[in-house]
Motif scaffolding. Structure first.
Motif, short mmCIF file in Angstrom:
data_model
loop_
_atom_site.label_atom_id
_atom_site.label_comp_id
_atom_site.label_asym_id
_atom_site.label_seq_id
_atom_site.Cartn_x
_atom_site.Cartn_y
_atom_site.Cartn_z
N THR A 42 0.83 -1.22 0.00
CA THR A 42 0.00 0.00 0.00
C THR A 42 0.86 1.26 0.00
N LEU A 43 1.85 1.30 0.86
CA LEU A 43 2.70 2.51 0.94
C LEU A 43 3.54 2.68 -0.33
N ALA A 44 4.05 1.56 -0.86
CA ALA A 44 4.91 1.66 -2.04
C ALA A 44 4.14 2.05 -3.29
N THR A 45 2.85 1.74 -3.32
CA THR A 45 2.06 1.99 -4.53
C THR A 45 1.16 3.22 -4.43
N LEU A 46 1.32 4.02 -3.40
CA LEU A 46 0.51 5.24 -3.32
C LEU A 46 0.66 6.14 -4.55
N PRO A 47 1.89 6.34 -5.09
CA PRO A 47 2.01 7.16 -6.30
C PRO A 47 1.32 6.55 -7.52
N ARG A 48 1.13 5.22 -7.50
CA ARG A 48 0.54 4.55 -8.66
C ARG A 48 -0.96 4.79 -8.77
N VAL A 49 -1.61 5.18 -7.68
CA VAL A 49 -3.06 5.38 -7.71
C VAL A 49 -3.42 6.87 -7.62
N GLN A 50 -2.51 7.72 -8.05
CA GLN A 50 -2.79 9.15 -8.04
C GLN A 50 -3.23 9.65 -9.40
N ASN A 51 -3.07 8.85 -10.44
CA ASN A 51 -3.52 9.22 -11.78
C ASN A 51 -3.65 7.96 -12.63
N ALA A 52 -4.37 8.07 -13.72
CA ALA A 52 -4.64 6.90 -14.56
C ALA A 52 -3.41 6.45 -15.34
N THR A 53 -2.46 7.36 -15.57
CA THR A 53 -1.26 6.98 -16.32
C THR A 53 -0.45 5.95 -15.56
N SER A 54 -0.25 6.17 -14.27
CA SER A 54 0.55 5.25 -13.46
C SER A 54 -0.23 3.99 -13.10
N CYS A 55 -1.55 4.09 -13.04
CA CYS A 55 -2.37 2.95 -12.65
C CYS A 55 -2.64 2.08 -13.89
N THR A 56 -1.67 1.26 -14.23
CA THR A 56 -1.76 0.44 -15.43
C THR A 56 -2.58 -0.82 -15.18
N ARG A 57 -2.86 -1.55 -16.25
CA ARG A 57 -3.61 -2.80 -16.12
C ARG A 57 -2.83 -3.83 -15.30
N ARG A 58 -1.52 -3.89 -15.54
CA ARG A 58 -0.71 -4.85 -14.79
C ARG A 58 -0.74 -4.54 -13.31
N PHE A 59 -0.64 -3.26 -12.97
CA PHE A 59 -0.70 -2.88 -11.55
C PHE A 59 -2.05 -3.26 -10.95
N LEU A 60 -3.14 -2.99 -11.67
CA LEU A 60 -4.46 -3.32 -11.15
C LEU A 60 -4.61 -4.82 -10.93
N ALA A 61 -4.06 -5.60 -11.85
CA ALA A 61 -4.15 -7.06 -11.70
C ALA A 61 -3.41 -7.53 -10.45
N VAL A 62 -2.20 -6.99 -10.23
CA VAL A 62 -1.44 -7.38 -9.04
C VAL A 62 -2.14 -6.90 -7.78
N ASP A 63 -2.68 -5.69 -7.82
CA ASP A 63 -3.37 -5.13 -6.65
C ASP A 63 -4.58 -5.97 -6.28
N LEU A 64 -5.36 -6.39 -7.27
CA LEU A 64 -6.51 -7.24 -7.00
C LEU A 64 -6.07 -8.61 -6.48
N THR A 65 -4.95 -9.09 -6.99
CA THR A 65 -4.43 -10.38 -6.51
C THR A 65 -4.08 -10.32 -5.03
N VAL A 66 -3.49 -9.20 -4.60
CA VAL A 66 -3.18 -9.02 -3.18
C VAL A 66 -4.45 -9.09 -2.34
N ALA A 67 -5.52 -8.45 -2.81
CA ALA A 67 -6.78 -8.47 -2.07
C ALA A 67 -7.38 -9.87 -2.04
N LEU A 68 -7.42 -10.52 -3.20
CA LEU A 68 -8.00 -11.86 -3.26
C LEU A 68 -7.20 -12.86 -2.42
#
Length: 404
Positions: free
Chosen positions: A59-85
Motif C-alpha cells: 500500500t505505501l509503495a504503490t501510493l504514487p501509482r493510484v494518483q492518476n490513470a497513467t501510473s495505474c496500469t492494467r498490470r498494476f491493477l491485476a497485481v493489486d486485486l491479486t493481493v486483495a483476493l
C-alpha cells in the motif's frame, strides 16, 4: 505581437484518484487495527502478520501509482486485486473458524473495495463489474456457503463500483463535449475576427477591381469578372469557415484539454483620439474632447477598426463625394463614437439581404468588433437623409468587469 497559449484542463477524475489514495491508506490502517484487537483469537497469527506486512509495504509503495490513470496500469491493477483476493482466501487458514462463521472480517477487510474502485475509475463500469465478480467468488470460497452478510457486502461493493464506473464514463463524455463546445466557440470567434480583417482589406479591393473593370471594359472587364468570382468565393469561405477538430489529452484521466491563444495587451492605456485622428480628411470631420480619451490598447484598436469599416461603407454606398462626421464622447464608464454621413441612406431590409448574400461588413466589421469588447453598435438610417452609426465601448474590458 507575441502570442500566448492558455491551456485549460478539465477533469473530474483527478479528485477521484486523490480520494482513492487516501481511502487505501486509511483502510490499510483499519485492517491492521482489526487484526491487532483480535490477535489472540487467530489460530495462525503468524500467517496474518506475514500478510499484513505485505499489505502495508504494498500500500505505501504503490501510493504514487493510484494518483492518476497513467501510473495505474492494467498490470498494476491485476497485481493489486491479486493481493486483495489472496488475503480473502488466506483468512480461513489464519483466523478461527468460529469467527468466520460469526461473520468476522477477512484479512484485507474493506481495503479490498479500494482495489475494485481503482478498476472503476480506470476502466469504467465494465472493469468494475469484472473486479467485483472476482471478489464475490473469493468471498464465497472463504465462507464456504453464501451467508447473508457475505451476499450483502458483495452486492454493496458490486453496486457501488459499477455506479462509480458509470459516472466516470459519463463525466468523460461530458468533458469531451464541453471541450468540443469551447473549441467551436473559440474557432467561431477567431473566424469572425479574420472575417472582419478580410472585409476591411481584401474584399474591399476585390470589389473595387470588379467595379472598375466593368467601367473600363476590355481585358479589364474580364479581370473584374474574375475578381468578382474570387470575392464571392472568399465571402463564402469567411461566412462558413472551418472548425478544427477538438483536441483532448492523450491520457483520458487528465480530462479534456482546450487551447486558447491570446494576444497580451500593451502596457498602459492609449489615447483613442490618436487612432481616430487618422480618419480626418477634407470630407471627414472629427469632433473630439479636448482631454485624452484613455482606453485599453486592444479596445482602442478595435474601435478604430470599426470606425474605419463604417467610413468604408460611406465611401462604397454613399459615393466618393459624400461627407462624414465623427463625434467622440468620453463618458465615465464608456466611450461613444458616432459616425454620420449625408448619403442616400440604407433602404429598409438591405442589411438583412446583404448578410444573406455573405456581405458581412456591418455584421462583422462593426457589430462583431463591438460585441467582442462588450459594447454595442446601433445603426439608424432614413432613406434620403443619410446614415448614423453609434458605437459604444466600455472602458473596462468585459472579462475584467466581471472579475470586479
Amino acid at each position: 505581437m507575441a502570442r500566448r497559449e492558455r491551456v485549460m484542463t478539465m477533469s473530474v477524475e483527478l479528485p477521484l484518484w486523490r480520494a482513492l489514495t487516501a481511502y487505501r491508506l486509511l483502510t490499510m490502517l483499519y485492517a491492521v487495527g482489526l487484526f491487532v484487537t483480535a490477535y489472540e483469537e487467530f489460530t495462525r497469527p503468524w500467517l496474518a502478520v506475514g500478510y499484513y506486512a505485505v499489505l502495508v509495504v504494498w500500500t505505501l509503495a504503490t501510493l504514487p501509482r493510484v494518483q492518476n490513470a497513467t501510473s495505474c496500469t492494467r498490470r498494476f491493477l491485476a497485481v493489486d486485486l491479486t493481493v486483495a483476493l489472496t488475503g480473502i482466501l488466506l483468512t480461513p487458514l489464519a483466523d478461527a473458524p468460529a469467527r468466520i462463521a460469526e461473520g468476522g472480517p477477512t484479512l484485507p477487510s474493506i481495503w479490498t473495495a479500494g482495489s475494485v474502485l481503482a478498476f472503476a475509475v480506470k476502466g469504467g463500469w465494465r472493469w468494475a463489474a469484472g473486479a467485483s465478480t472476482a471478489v464475490a467468488v473469493a468471498n464465497l470460497i472463504e465462507r464456504g456457503a453464501p451467508a447473508r452478510d457475505t451476499v450483502h457486502n458483495v452486492i454493496l461493493v458490486w453496486v457501488a463500483a459499477i455506479a462509480i464506473g458509470y459516472v466516470v464514463e459519463v463525466a468523460r463524455a461530458s468533458e469531451r463535449t464541453l471541450a468540443r463546445a469551447l473549441e467551436i466557440e473559440a474557432a467561431t470567434r477567431e473566424r469572425e475576427r479574420l472575417a472582419r480583417d478580410i472585409h476591411d482589406s481584401v474584399l474591399q479591393v476585390l470589389a473595387m477591381v470588379q467595379r472598375r473593370g466593368a467601367v473600363i471594359g476590355g481585358e479589364a472587364a474580364e479581370l473584374g469578372r474574375m475578381a468578382g468570382e474570387q470575392e464571392v468565393a472568399l465571402r463564402t469561405l469567411v461566412s462558413g469557415g472551418l472548425v478544427p477538430v477538438s483536441r483532448v489529452s492523450e491520457d483520458a484521466a487528465d480530462g479534456a484539454v482546450v487551447r486558447a491563444v491570446d494576444e497580451p495587451d500593451d502596457d498602459g492605456p492609449v489615447d483613442a483620439r490618436t487612432l481616430l485622428a487618422s480618419f480626418a480628411s477634407a470630407r471627414v470631420s472629427l469632433a473630439e474632447p479636448g482631454a485624452p480619451v484613455p482606453m485599453p490598447p486592444a479596445a482602442a484598436r478595435e474601435l478604430a477598426a470599426a470606425v474605419g469599416a463604417a467610413l468604408d461603407n460611406v465611401r462604397v454606398h454613399a459615393g466618393e463625394d459624400a461627407r462624414a462626421w465623427i463625434l467622440v464622447e468620453d463618458w465615465p464608464d464608456e466611450v461613444i463614437v458616432t459616425v454620420r454621413d449625408d448619403g442616400p441612406g440604407i433602404p429598409e431590409g438591405r442589411l438583412a439581404q446583404a448578410e444573406g448574400e455573405g456581405r458581412m461588413g456591418v455584421a462583422l466589421s462593426i457589430r462583431g468588433r463591438l460585441r467582442d469588447l462588450g459594447g454595442t453598435a446601433e445603426l439608424i438610417s432614413v432613406p434620403g437623409q443619410g446614415t448614423e452609426v453609434e458605437l459604444k465601448v466600455p472602458k473596462v474590458p468585459r472579462g475584467k468587469a466581471d472579475e470586479r
